[in-house]
Write an enzyme that holds these catalytic residues in place. Structure first.
Site, PDB file in Angstrom:
ATOM      1  N   ASP A 153     -10.200  16.914  -5.679  1.00  0.00           N
ATOM      2  CA  ASP A 153     -11.089  18.069  -5.521  1.00  0.00           C
ATOM      3  C   ASP A 153     -11.484  18.550  -6.904  1.00  0.00           C
ATOM      4  O   ASP A 153     -10.756  18.346  -7.876  1.00  0.00           O
ATOM      5  CB  ASP A 153     -10.384  19.195  -4.750  1.00  0.00           C
ATOM      6  CG  ASP A 153     -11.348  20.209  -4.170  1.00  0.00           C
ATOM      7  OD1 ASP A 153     -11.551  20.193  -2.941  1.00  0.00           O
ATOM      8  OD2 ASP A 153     -11.914  21.013  -4.937  1.00  0.00           O
ATOM      9  N   ASP A 157     -14.788  15.345  -9.981  1.00  0.00           N
ATOM     10  CA  ASP A 157     -16.177  15.773  -9.828  1.00  0.00           C
ATOM     11  C   ASP A 157     -16.919  14.635  -9.140  1.00  0.00           C
ATOM     12  O   ASP A 157     -17.192  13.602  -9.755  1.00  0.00           O
ATOM     13  CB  ASP A 157     -16.788  16.069 -11.197  1.00  0.00           C
ATOM     14  CG  ASP A 157     -18.257  16.482 -11.114  1.00  0.00           C
ATOM     15  OD1 ASP A 157     -18.816  16.529 -10.000  1.00  0.00           O
ATOM     16  OD2 ASP A 157     -18.849  16.748 -12.185  1.00  0.00           O
ATOM     17  N   TYR A 203     -29.692  19.819   3.069  1.00  0.00           N
ATOM     18  CA  TYR A 203     -28.421  19.555   3.729  1.00  0.00           C
ATOM     19  C   TYR A 203     -28.611  18.578   4.895  1.00  0.00           C
ATOM     20  O   TYR A 203     -27.848  17.613   5.040  1.00  0.00           O
ATOM     21  CB  TYR A 203     -27.812  20.868   4.224  1.00  0.00           C
ATOM     22  CG  TYR A 203     -26.440  20.711   4.835  1.00  0.00           C
ATOM     23  CD1 TYR A 203     -25.342  20.394   4.030  1.00  0.00           C
ATOM     24  CD2 TYR A 203     -26.233  20.900   6.200  1.00  0.00           C
ATOM     25  CE1 TYR A 203     -24.080  20.252   4.581  1.00  0.00           C
ATOM     26  CE2 TYR A 203     -24.978  20.762   6.752  1.00  0.00           C
ATOM     27  CZ  TYR A 203     -23.897  20.437   5.941  1.00  0.00           C
ATOM     28  OH  TYR A 203     -22.642  20.299   6.497  1.00  0.00           O
ATOM     29  N   LYS A 220     -26.889  14.825   5.089  1.00  0.00           N
ATOM     30  CA  LYS A 220     -25.920  14.475   6.128  1.00  0.00           C
ATOM     31  C   LYS A 220     -26.454  13.397   7.073  1.00  0.00           C
ATOM     32  O   LYS A 220     -25.696  12.583   7.605  1.00  0.00           O
ATOM     33  CB  LYS A 220     -25.496  15.726   6.892  1.00  0.00           C
ATOM     34  CG  LYS A 220     -24.644  16.680   6.064  1.00  0.00           C
ATOM     35  CD  LYS A 220     -23.364  16.012   5.574  1.00  0.00           C
ATOM     36  CE  LYS A 220     -22.421  16.977   4.898  1.00  0.00           C
ATOM     37  NZ  LYS A 220     -21.157  16.330   4.471  1.00  0.00           N
ATOM     38  N   THR A 250     -14.627  27.692   7.925  1.00  0.00           N
ATOM     39  CA  THR A 250     -14.165  27.280   6.605  1.00  0.00           C
ATOM     40  C   THR A 250     -14.827  28.149   5.539  1.00  0.00           C
ATOM     41  O   THR A 250     -15.821  28.837   5.811  1.00  0.00           O
ATOM     42  CB  THR A 250     -14.529  25.810   6.315  1.00  0.00           C
ATOM     43  OG1 THR A 250     -15.961  25.696   6.247  1.00  0.00           O
ATOM     44  CG2 THR A 250     -13.985  24.882   7.388  1.00  0.00           C
TER      45      THR A 250
END
Length: 251
Positions: A37, A63, A154, A158, A189
């Site tokens: 992460d 990264d 986005y 995806k 989240t």
């Protein structure tokens, strides 16, 4: 269940949300975890917690926009554990904006984080997965199946992850590597909590982003599905898009 005894899993986005839930689930089911992460501090805290539970876990600040860093992380994982059985591409970002306001730099960053990183990590991991007879689970989205307003970058990113997964599934099915995608809808989240409604947005259009249920999914529910797809129970499952969206894309 201990479905992952003797298995090694590489998980990106492991410091929070679905990534954290996934590395926790796989680790508790016996997997050796390589956690990655960009948030070094939070990653270290979560890795320490799992290590205290007895999970064999190592980590690296990563990264995912850096190709060399991604390839080096995969090699570090294999050097540490001797093999790689499962790759979970979970790191991602969202950009909610009016289409006219999306800059080229913003578009490129979303595509780099969400899509190019998946390509690079899959490519780096594939030789090791072929050797181990392993598999890949990529996180796509309900937004990769259905157009959502104010999410052009986005959705594009995806959708690309989903078809990349299907293409790899076809190419490598005969060589023993499975590739699947999970398509979550609204999940409770930090990522979704940080969303902001663009100025002048048509609120009625946001209905396309809503589940039919009165609640959001929990990250642990998505992690359970990732664990299934990554396990030998799903040995006949490849090229699938497992939709977990509370009915969002059913209408």
């Amino acid at each position: 269940m201990q479905r992952f005894n003797g298995k090694v899993a590489f998980v990106t986005g492991a410091a929070s949300g679905i990534g954290l839930a996934t590395m926790t689930r796989l680790g508790r089911e016996g997997a050796k975890i390589f956690a990655a992460d960009i948030n070094a501090g939070q990653l270290a805290k979560e890795v320490a917690k799992l290590s205290e539970e007895g999970v064999d876990i190592h980590s690296r600040t990563l990264d995912v926009t850096d190709e060399a860093d991604c390839r080096a992380a995969v090699e570090q994982c294999v050097a540490q554990f001797g093999k790689l059985d499962v790759l979970c591409n979970i790191a991602g970002m969202v950009l909610t904006k009016n289409f006219a306001d999306v800059s080229v730099a913003e578009w490129d960053r979303v595509m780099t984080v969400n899509t190019r990183s998946v390509f690079v990590l899959c490519q780096a991991a594939m030789p090791h997965l072929l050797e181990a007879g392993g598999n890949i689970v990529n996180i796509s989205s309900a937004a990769g199946l259905q157009g959502l307003p104010y999410n052009s970058a986005y959705c594009a990113s995806k959708g690309a992850v989903l078809l990349l997964s299907k293409s790899l599934a076809v190419e490598f099915a005969g060589r023993g590597v499975r590739v699947n995608a999970v398509c979550p809808g609204a999940v409770d989240t930090p990522l979704i909590k940080g969303l902001q409604i663009p100025e002048g947005a048509d609120i009625a259009l946001y209905g396309r982003m809503s589940p039919l249920t009165s609640y959001f999914a929990q990250a642990e529910e998505i992690a359970g599905s990732v664990a299934y797809l990554a396990s030998d129970e799903a040995r006949f499952v490849t090229g699938s898009a497992l939709v977990i969206d509370g009915g969002q894309t059913a209408i």
